[in-house]
Design an enzyme around this catalytic site. Structure first.
Site, PDB file in Angstrom:
ATOM      1  N   HIS A   1      -1.132   0.130  -9.996  1.00  0.00           N
ATOM      2  CA  HIS A   1      -1.748  -0.967  -8.886  1.00  0.00           C
ATOM      3  C   HIS A   1      -2.052  -1.948  -9.686  1.00  0.00           C
ATOM      4  CE1 HIS A   1      -3.719  -1.289  -4.838  1.00  0.00           C
ATOM      5  NE2 HIS A   1      -3.636  -2.440  -5.508  1.00  0.00           N
TER       6      HIS A   1
ATOM      7  N   ARG B   1       0.644  -0.985   0.059  1.00  0.00           N
ATOM      8  CA  ARG B   1      -0.037   0.182   0.012  1.00  0.00           C
ATOM      9  C   ARG B   1       0.852   1.361  -0.061  1.00  0.00           C
ATOM     10  NH1 ARG B   1      -3.401  -2.755  -1.438  1.00  0.00           N
ATOM     11  NH2 ARG B   1      -5.543  -2.997  -0.297  1.00  0.00           N
TER      12      ARG B   1
ATOM     13  N   GLU C   1      -4.029   7.039  -5.012  1.00  0.00           N
ATOM     14  CA  GLU C   1      -4.474   6.493  -6.174  1.00  0.00           C
ATOM     15  C   GLU C   1      -5.814   7.053  -6.630  1.00  0.00           C
ATOM     16  OE1 GLU C   1      -4.038   2.318  -5.902  1.00  0.00           O
ATOM     17  OE2 GLU C   1      -1.990   2.360  -4.882  1.00  0.00           O
TER      18      GLU C   1
END
Ligand code: 8YV
Length: 317
Positions: A283, A236, A265
């Site tokens: 991601h 993360r 994000e």
């Protein structure tokens, strides 16, 4: 009447999406312009939620769902779900535990090799036509850093951390790790202090759960990793202090980074875009057809189990 499901993230496997829509009345929250109005209209009828690991669900949205029974996270991280609140309300929360381990570990190694061997730089060099005008070995490309044998430090030796370790060990890399405590079932070196782990590593790979470890990769850790060191993050963004990382990359305090995850994000810090030493991914660690299919099947199984009164697999609350 089919149970109603609130969908907070798209499911990219058509077969899974089709099954979801066959079994349930799916309310695609993520497509709505006026989300508050949509919740006001449908919230009371919702019995299940499908969301992504990074998206999770806010407590404010859960509060609008008085009859929700299950939140099925299409991912392994549940840091974006208020688990304590879900628990208090008796809402089950499930994750696709184990489904994406191999893919995330693959990408971690891929990012590290890409960063230390300068794959993106080489790719751009060929595509731009520069190779043709200044052929190697005289080309203005710096020699790269060898991956095999690098001292790899893993932050968080959970499923993903262990899968990273197995892979790196196959490349002859000595493995050290940090976690809450030493683990007796692995042959790797435990280092309790993260700064010390960084000091002893050529590459630090972040694979920890983000719930209680915000900003642990900070200036001090990066300084210890040093000018020859690489940082890889497939966990993360919030585990890393991004301003500290940007400063370390800009000043050359570390050699490079491979990043699949970011604090805000889908916005990655623009300062990273100009840095040749950084490899970026949007991601994508679990984004293969095989893994997303497995994850989708688990989401479907979780919804069915809870809504039919059975114990779900992968329950975290
Ligand atoms: C996914 C993730 O990209 O598993 C997680 O926690 O963040 C990722 O695997 C995401 O959950 C897809 O929806």
């Amino acid at each position: 009447m089919k149970p109603e499901i609130l969908q907070l993230n798209p499911i990219l496997i058509p077969e899974i999406s089709a099954k979801l829509n066959e079994r349930y009345t799916v309310r695609p929250y993520y497509l709505q312009a006026d989300k508050a109005a949509y919740l006001a209209e449908h919230g009371a009828n919702i019995r299940g939620v499908v969301t992504g690991g990074h998206t999770g669900i806010t407590r404010a949205v859960m509060e609008q769902l008085p009859n929700v029974e299950v939140i099925a996270v299409n991912g392994v991280g549940t840091d974006a779900v208020d688990l304590a609140y879900a628990h208090d309300r008796g809402i089950r929360v499930t994750a696709t535990i184990g489904a994406l381990t191999e893919d995330v570990a693959d990408l971690a190694i891929g990012l590290l090799i890409s960063a230390c061997r300068g794959l993106n730089t080489g790719d751009r060099f060929v595509r731009s036509g520069q190779w043709a005008t200044s052929p190697t070995p005289l080309a203005p490309l710096p020699l790269a850093r060898q991956f095999s044998g690098m001292r790899v430090g893993i932050v968080g030796l959970g499923r993903v951390g262990r899968a990273v370790a197995t892979r790196a060990a196959a490349f002859g890399c000595p493995i050290s790790y940090t976690d809450l405590s030493a683990m007796s079932d692995v042959p790797y070196t435990f280092v309790s202090d993260l700064v010390e782990l960084a000091r002893q590593s050529d590459a630090l790979i972040v694979a920890a759960a983000a719930d209680k470890a915000k900003g642990i990769i900070n200036a001090q850790v990066l300084e210890a990793l040093g000018q020859e060191g690489y940082l890889i993050n497939v966990a993360r963004g919030s585990l890393v202090n991004e301003p500290d990382l940007i400063a370390a990359l800009q000043s050359g305090a570390i050699a490079g980074a491979g990043l699949d995850v970011f604090v805000d994000e889908p916005r990655a810090p623009a300062e990273l875009f100009d840095l040749e030493t950084v490899v970026l991914q949007p991601h994508r660690a679990s984004a293969t057809v095989q893994t997303r299919t497995r994850m989708g099947e688990m989401v479907l199984a979780s919804l069915a189990a809870v809504l039919e009164g059975r114990e779900p697999v992968g329950a975290v609350a």
